[in-house]
Scaffold this motif. Structure first.
Motif, PDB file in Angstrom:
ATOM      1  N   ALA A   1     -11.368  13.260  -1.623  1.00  0.00           N
ATOM      2  CA  ALA A   1     -12.196  12.276  -0.937  1.00  0.00           C
ATOM      3  C   ALA A   1     -11.755  10.891  -1.380  1.00  0.00           C
ATOM      4  CB  ALA A   1     -13.651  12.485  -1.300  1.00  0.00           C
ATOM      5  N   LEU A   2     -11.829   9.944  -0.472  1.00  0.00           N
ATOM      6  CA  LEU A   2     -11.475   8.553  -0.709  1.00  0.00           C
ATOM      7  C   LEU A   2     -10.018   8.380  -1.130  1.00  0.00           C
ATOM      8  CD1 LEU A   2     -14.665   7.382  -2.624  1.00  0.00           C
ATOM      9  CD2 LEU A   2     -14.174   7.085  -0.204  1.00  0.00           C
ATOM     10  N   GLY A   3      -9.175   9.341  -0.863  1.00  0.00           N
ATOM     11  CA  GLY A   3      -7.755   9.201  -1.115  1.00  0.00           C
ATOM     12  C   GLY A   3      -7.330   9.379  -2.553  1.00  0.00           C
ATOM     13  N   LEU A   4      -8.151   9.948  -3.380  1.00  0.00           N
ATOM     14  CA  LEU A   4      -7.825  10.102  -4.793  1.00  0.00           C
ATOM     15  C   LEU A   4      -6.598  10.984  -4.993  1.00  0.00           C
ATOM     16  CD1 LEU A   4      -8.489   9.644  -7.769  1.00  0.00           C
ATOM     17  CD2 LEU A   4     -10.008  11.622  -7.644  1.00  0.00           C
ATOM     18  N   PHE A   5      -6.475  12.046  -4.191  1.00  0.00           N
ATOM     19  CA  PHE A   5      -5.397  13.001  -4.406  1.00  0.00           C
ATOM     20  C   PHE A   5      -4.241  12.832  -3.425  1.00  0.00           C
ATOM     21  CE2 PHE A   5      -9.319  14.977  -6.018  1.00  0.00           C
ATOM     22  CZ  PHE A   5      -8.968  15.052  -7.349  1.00  0.00           C
ATOM     23  N   ARG A   6      -4.266  11.766  -2.659  1.00  0.00           N
ATOM     24  CA  ARG A   6      -3.137  11.477  -1.764  1.00  0.00           C
ATOM     25  C   ARG A   6      -2.138  10.576  -2.471  1.00  0.00           C
ATOM     26  NH1 ARG A   6      -5.860   8.970   3.238  1.00  0.00           N
ATOM     27  NH2 ARG A   6      -7.783   9.261   2.133  1.00  0.00           N
ATOM     28  N   PRO A   7      -0.910  10.605  -2.034  1.00  0.00           N
ATOM     29  CA  PRO A   7       0.070   9.685  -2.637  1.00  0.00           C
ATOM     30  C   PRO A   7      -0.398   8.238  -2.452  1.00  0.00           C
ATOM     31  CG  PRO A   7       1.161  11.274  -1.225  1.00  0.00           C
ATOM     32  CD  PRO A   7      -0.301  11.463  -1.042  1.00  0.00           C
ATOM     33  N   ALA A   8      -0.095   7.426  -3.447  1.00  0.00           N
ATOM     34  CA  ALA A   8      -0.514   6.023  -3.410  1.00  0.00           C
ATOM     35  C   ALA A   8       0.128   5.318  -2.223  1.00  0.00           C
ATOM     36  CB  ALA A   8      -0.119   5.330  -4.695  1.00  0.00           C
ATOM     37  N   ALA A   9      -0.679   4.571  -1.518  1.00  0.00           N
ATOM     38  CA  ALA A   9      -0.204   3.773  -0.378  1.00  0.00           C
ATOM     39  C   ALA A   9      -0.461   2.306  -0.708  1.00  0.00           C
ATOM     40  CB  ALA A   9      -0.952   4.177   0.885  1.00  0.00           C
ATOM     41  N   PRO A  10       0.380   1.427  -0.181  1.00  0.00           N
ATOM     42  CA  PRO A  10       0.186   0.004  -0.480  1.00  0.00           C
ATOM     43  C   PRO A  10      -1.107  -0.515   0.166  1.00  0.00           C
ATOM     44  CG  PRO A  10       1.929   0.285   1.144  1.00  0.00           C
ATOM     45  CD  PRO A  10       1.521   1.646   0.695  1.00  0.00           C
TER      46      PRO A  10
ATOM     47  N   VAL B   1      -4.800  -3.195  -0.749  1.00  0.00           N
ATOM     48  CA  VAL B   1      -5.959  -3.341  -1.618  1.00  0.00           C
ATOM     49  C   VAL B   1      -7.024  -2.306  -1.278  1.00  0.00           C
ATOM     50  CG1 VAL B   1      -7.838  -4.921  -2.261  1.00  0.00           C
ATOM     51  CG2 VAL B   1      -5.523  -5.792  -1.981  1.00  0.00           C
ATOM     52  N   LEU B   2      -7.236  -2.052   0.006  1.00  0.00           N
ATOM     53  CA  LEU B   2      -8.260  -1.105   0.422  1.00  0.00           C
ATOM     54  C   LEU B   2      -7.959   0.296  -0.092  1.00  0.00           C
ATOM     55  CD1 LEU B   2     -10.884  -0.813   1.919  1.00  0.00           C
ATOM     56  CD2 LEU B   2      -9.603  -0.407   4.011  1.00  0.00           C
ATOM     57  N   ASN B   3      -6.709   0.705  -0.059  1.00  0.00           N
ATOM     58  CA  ASN B   3      -6.321   2.009  -0.590  1.00  0.00           C
ATOM     59  C   ASN B   3      -6.548   2.083  -2.093  1.00  0.00           C
ATOM     60  OD1 ASN B   3      -5.625   3.638   1.533  1.00  0.00           O
ATOM     61  ND2 ASN B   3      -3.485   2.969   1.590  1.00  0.00           N
ATOM     62  N   SER B   4      -6.234   1.008  -2.803  1.00  0.00           N
ATOM     63  CA  SER B   4      -6.442   0.989  -4.259  1.00  0.00           C
ATOM     64  C   SER B   4      -7.922   1.076  -4.606  1.00  0.00           C
ATOM     65  CB  SER B   4      -5.855  -0.292  -4.864  1.00  0.00           C
ATOM     66  OG  SER B   4      -4.472  -0.315  -4.674  1.00  0.00           O
ATOM     67  N   VAL B   5      -8.766   0.355  -3.852  1.00  0.00           N
ATOM     68  CA  VAL B   5     -10.202   0.400  -4.086  1.00  0.00           C
ATOM     69  C   VAL B   5     -10.736   1.797  -3.790  1.00  0.00           C
ATOM     70  CG1 VAL B   5     -12.431  -0.482  -3.266  1.00  0.00           C
ATOM     71  CG2 VAL B   5     -10.556  -2.065  -3.721  1.00  0.00           C
ATOM     72  N   ALA B   6     -10.253   2.409  -2.709  1.00  0.00           N
ATOM     73  CA  ALA B   6     -10.701   3.749  -2.343  1.00  0.00           C
ATOM     74  C   ALA B   6     -10.303   4.756  -3.417  1.00  0.00           C
ATOM     75  CB  ALA B   6     -10.136   4.157  -0.993  1.00  0.00           C
TER      76      ALA B   6
ATOM     77  N   GLY C   1     -12.792   6.936  -5.729  1.00  0.00           N
ATOM     78  CA  GLY C   1     -12.644   8.393  -5.800  1.00  0.00           C
ATOM     79  C   GLY C   1     -12.540   8.873  -7.237  1.00  0.00           C
ATOM     80  N   LEU C   2     -11.798   8.145  -8.059  1.00  0.00           N
ATOM     81  CA  LEU C   2     -11.660   8.507  -9.469  1.00  0.00           C
ATOM     82  C   LEU C   2     -13.010   8.394 -10.187  1.00  0.00           C
ATOM     83  CD1 LEU C   2      -9.885   9.301 -11.848  1.00  0.00           C
ATOM     84  CD2 LEU C   2      -9.401   6.877 -12.200  1.00  0.00           C
TER      85      LEU C   2
END
Length: 186
Positions: free
Chosen positions: A1-10, A12-17, A21-22
């Motif tokens: 959920a919230l992209g925690l286990f997906r590969p990092a994408a560039p 700010v929104l992805n980093s916050v998500a 999730g963490l």
């Protein structure tokens, strides 16, 4: 959920998500640990690690204060008579295992340092009304108790102190005032 286990994408929104999730994953693990420790508050799941454990074998709920645990009229009369023989006030506390308010009182009021100090000057008598037996119903009727938690403060002569009975969840200040009315406060 919230992209925690997906590969990092560039972005700010992805980093916050991912950070959210963490945090959610760590909080979930803490909640699971808290449930296994019998924690009662989701905001403090590790609180049981910081407080002394309470005996679950029918012993007093007040770990620092010895109590007589009774379930019938005869045992209650003996406990009250023993307190009177020592010329000590007593607190007759009606409680039950299924009583949520009782657990709140024991956790938030009866672990208060001032209360614990005053409880040392009285005889604590716990009336366990967990089971609805004829003896327990007789006790409730005899003392006019509707249900737990109810506290009856008896003077040194085993008479109920005027305006001292407490019913339901109450503050530490109310318990201290009732203890004073019963003659326990020094």
């Amino acid at each position: 959920a919230l992209g925690l286990f997906r590969p990092a994408a560039p972005g700010v929104l992805n980093s916050v998500a991912r950070a959210a999730g963490l945090i959610a994953a760590v909080w979930g693990v803490l909640l699971l640990i808290g449930v296994s420790l019998d924690a009662v508050s989701p905001w403090r799941p590790l609180a049981p690690l910081a407080r002394p454990s309470v005996a679950a074998n029918g012993a007093s709920s007040f770990a620092a204060v010895p109590a007589a645990v009774v379930v019938d009229n005869a045992a209650l009369e003996i406990a009250v008579a023993q307190a009177a023989a020592k010329s000590r006030p007593s607190l007759v506390y009606f409680t039950a295992e299924w009583c949520v308010s009782c657990r709140v009182m024991e956790r938030e009021v009866f672990q208060n340092g001032e209360i614990l100090a005053q409880l040392g000057a009285i005889d604590l008598i716990e009336v366990d009304v967990t089971q609805s037996t004829p003896e327990v119903r007789d006790l409730l009727d005899r003392y006019g108790v509707v249900g737990p938690p109810t506290m009856i403060f008896l003077s040194r002569t085993s008479k109920e102190a005027a305006d001292s009975r407490l019913v339901g969840e109450v503050s530490a200040r109310a318990v201290l005032a009732s203890l004073e009315r019963a003659g326990a406060a020094e």
